[in-house]
Design an enzyme around this catalytic site. Structure first.
Site, mmCIF file in Angstrom:
data_model
loop_
_atom_site.group_PDB
_atom_site.id
_atom_site.type_symbol
_atom_site.label_atom_id
_atom_site.label_comp_id
_atom_site.label_asym_id
_atom_site.label_seq_id
_atom_site.Cartn_x
_atom_site.Cartn_y
_atom_site.Cartn_z
ATOM 1 N N ASN A 7 0.881 -1.169 0.000
ATOM 2 C CA ASN A 7 0.000 0.000 0.000
ATOM 3 C C ASN A 7 0.916 1.215 0.000
ATOM 4 O O ASN A 7 1.483 1.576 1.028
ATOM 5 C CB ASN A 7 -0.875 -0.045 1.252
ATOM 6 N N ARG A 63 -2.400 -2.195 -3.600
ATOM 7 C CA ARG A 63 -3.633 -1.435 -3.407
ATOM 8 C C ARG A 63 -3.581 -0.233 -4.342
ATOM 9 O O ARG A 63 -2.623 0.552 -4.315
ATOM 10 C CB ARG A 63 -3.721 -0.947 -1.968
ATOM 11 N N HIS A 152 -12.853 2.218 -0.278
ATOM 12 C CA HIS A 152 -12.827 1.249 0.832
ATOM 13 C C HIS A 152 -13.425 -0.089 0.422
ATOM 14 O O HIS A 152 -13.929 -0.841 1.253
ATOM 15 C CB HIS A 152 -13.630 1.766 2.053
ATOM 16 N N ARG A 213 -11.334 15.136 6.790
ATOM 17 C CA ARG A 213 -12.125 15.461 5.597
ATOM 18 C C ARG A 213 -13.553 15.804 5.993
ATOM 19 O O ARG A 213 -14.101 15.211 6.914
ATOM 20 C CB ARG A 213 -12.143 14.268 4.625
ATOM 21 N N GLU A 359 -7.865 -5.331 5.076
ATOM 22 C CA GLU A 359 -7.767 -5.013 3.651
ATOM 23 C C GLU A 359 -6.609 -5.766 3.005
ATOM 24 O O GLU A 359 -6.686 -6.182 1.855
ATOM 25 C CB GLU A 359 -7.595 -3.506 3.459
#
Ligand code: AMP
Length: 584
Positions: A7, A63, A152, A213, A359
């Site tokens: 990642n 990813r 996601h 965010r 993940e």
């Protein structure tokens, strides 16, 4: 087998070495300050691999945040794929360049090993158009790729699968709302295994309140800020100085905010309240989108760890059948041995599960699955394909209303599945926009009304019919039926039938599949070859081998009567490394 999962961010590389079959994590860590190294990502990866020398790496799973519209599933990376990921950079200018740098470096450092891109967006790629469409001028939307993509995906899909396994129910029977609450946060409506709505949009900025965010903002606010502050400062404000950090003024970590709130800090209290309120709105909306919900899933740093936030979010959801056991919520501690906790109370109709996301495991599994699939074979036994025109199944009470008390269906002609027939009786479908007259009823009568139409019919009638397997009509669309003796306004029953194959247990054994599996069926040799994905397998000894698709699906491949398809399946035993080497 070892899959190296990477990642890659602009200044760091997170990695894991994972066995996709056992889920065992053999190494994990993070290389920091990559941008300060003279050789950048390549040097960082070369050093990383030296430290992992004792693990033989079969493949690398990367990813990749944004796959745009081109990537609807994971892919083995080649030059064309690199170009296409590059083309998605305008959609994810912060993430995709870093992901690409990692891929290029890994391809140089491990040239003989397959590299696979797993996209955050892919799980959402089959959302219906009503969910992906953003209501602006459609030419402009097309020109700039403006639509909902969702993110996601690896996390939402992993927790949904874990929930189904925990509840001991096929995912194809569950309506789930997955809430990934970490520094980035998103909710996802997963209807029978498929993402049908999600809160992040074209970018990971839309939706829930996040660490820094903003989540949802009136576009008018953005315009005003751009005029007042300029585009770059507005970008920084919305991405880095908003959300929990922006409201609370004490940073983006919920642990700090919760401590401050306990001391009476006003901004922290407000941040917590807004965060929970925003998610509760989404949960209500997603239950409405799916016509109900069987379980709500919490994951991510906040979802897995904040007892108080979970409690606050669910506390007014009793109207959805949610009831949380406070002790179970407080005691919930996820471990490698117990990665799912049920915090629902005894009387809950809708379960609330806390699930550890993973993940990296999902990316490793996707990588292994894809490489095995590269060696797919087509089975020899052809599957007859039947094209279902729109039709109606009625229950006894509705038959009485439409055709008169005690009326019976009469056989027009037998159809392929034993005991089933097209009847002489027909009804009219009346939608808000238009009507379709003379739709045939299939007999015999059933326990539930079920009206099966195509997407084209849906547009004509002006209704939204969910894609459902036969019998799954709860929460489906309403429709008015007109018969010769009466009219009925059905609250539910209208569906767009999910494509499926009927087969006997012997057929299932031949193909190596089970009831409830999803398979792919290829149609080759015609004018428009096509592979149908997500074909549901239905096994019963009374069935006749046959795949059922609707008229739109048949037209897509220009099929006509007598068409057949081939089941496409994987050969999992093919050694991945050997296969890839031989391909190069
Ligand atoms: P993630 O991005 O999934 O790693 O989530 C990181 C965030 O989870 C942190 O910034 C915290 O806000 C939150 N978090 C982690 N542990 C806790 C905890 N015990 N209580 C509250 N929030 C937590």
């Amino acid at each position: 087998m070892n899959i190296l999962v990477i990642n890659c961010g602009s200044s760091s590389i997170k990695y894991q070495v994972v066995d996709p079959d056992s889920g065992e994590q053999r190494a994990a860590g993070k290389v920091e300050r990559v941008s300060e190294m003279a050789g950048g990502h390549k040097q960082a990866l070369a050093e990383l691999l030296k430290s992992l020398a004792q693990h033989e790496i079969s493949a690398v799973g990367h990813r990749v945040v944004h796959g745009g519209s081109d990537f609807t599933e994971s892919v083995v990376i080649d030059d064309d794929v690199l170009t296409a990921i590059e083309a998605c950079v305008p959609l994810a200018p912060l993430h995709n360049p870093a992901n690409l740098a990692g891929i290029r470096a890994a391809m140089e450092v491990l040239p003989a090993v397959a590299q696979v891109a797993v996209f955050d967006t892919a799980f959402h790629s089959r959302m219906p158009r009503r969910s992906t469409t953003i209501a602006i001028d459609s030419d402009t939307a097309k020109e700039f790729g403006i639509r909902r993509y969702g993110f996601h995906g690896s996390s939402h899909s992993h927790v949904a699968q874990r929930a189904a396994a925990f509840l001991k129910r096929p995912i194809s029977e569950l309506r789930l709302i997955s809430c990934h609450l970490g520094n980035g946060a998103s909710a996802c409506a997963i209807e029978y295994g498929r993402s049908v709505e999600t809160s992040m949009g074209m970018t990971p900025l839309e939706g829930l309140v996040m660490g820094t965010r903003s989540g949802d903002v009136d576009p008018g606010v953005v315009l005003r800020l751009c005029r007042e502050l300029g585009i770059d400062e507005t970008d920084t404000l919305l991405n880095r100085n908003s959300g929990l950090a922006g409201i609370s003024g004490v940073g983006n970590d919920l642990r700090d905010i919760e401590s401050k709130a306990a001391e009476g800090h006003e901004g922290s209290r407000l941040a917590i309240t807004v965060f929970a309120h925003q998610l509760r709105k989404y949960i209500g909306a997603y239950a409405a989108v799916m016509g109900g919900v069987d379980a709500i899933l919490f994951t991510g740093g906040i979802g897995q760890n904040s007892v108080a936030m979970r409690q606050r979010i669910v506390q007014r959801l009793d109207f959805l059948g949610v009831q949380v056991d406070e002790d179970a919520n407080r005691d919930c501690k996820l471990t490698a041995q117990q990665d799912v906790w049920d915090i629902s109370g005894e009387t809950a109709r809708t379960r609330v599960l806390v699930i550890a996301t993973n993940e990296e495991l999902k990316i490793a599994q996707e990588t292994a699955r894809l490489l095995a699939k590269e060696n797919h074979v087509v089975s020899e036994k052809a599957i007859p394909i039947a094209i279902s025109a729109r039709h109606v199944h009625l229950d006894r009470a509705t038959m009485d209303i439409l055709f008169g008390e005690g009326s019976e269906l009469t056989v027009y002609k037998e159809i392929s599945q034993p005991g089933q027939y097209a009847s002489e009786q027909r009804v009219n479908l009346v939608g808000p926009r238009n009507r379709i007259d003379g739709v045939r009823i299939l007999g015999p009568l059933r326990s539930k009304n079920q009206i099966e139409i195509s997407r084209t019919d849906e547009y004509k009638l002006g209704v939204d019919a969910p894609i459902r397997g036969s019998g799954k009509v709860a929460g489906s669309a309403p429709i008015i039926l007109e018969g010769p003796k009466g009219t009925i306004n059905l609250k539910e029953g209208l569906i767009c039938a999910r494509r499926h194959i009927h087969m006997t247990p012997a057929d299932a054994e031949h193909y190596g599949v089970s009831h409830g599996d999803e398979v792919e069926v290829a149609v080759c040799g015609g004018p428009r070859d096509l592979v149908y994905g997500d074909v549901l397998v239905r096994v019963k000894s009374s069935y006749l081998l046959e795949m059922h698709i609707d008229t739109d699906e048949a037209n897509a491949a220009e099929l006509s009567r007598g068409a057949t398809g081939e089941l496409v399946y994987e050969v999992p035993s093919v050694p991945v490394v050997a296969t890839l080497r031989s391909r190069r």
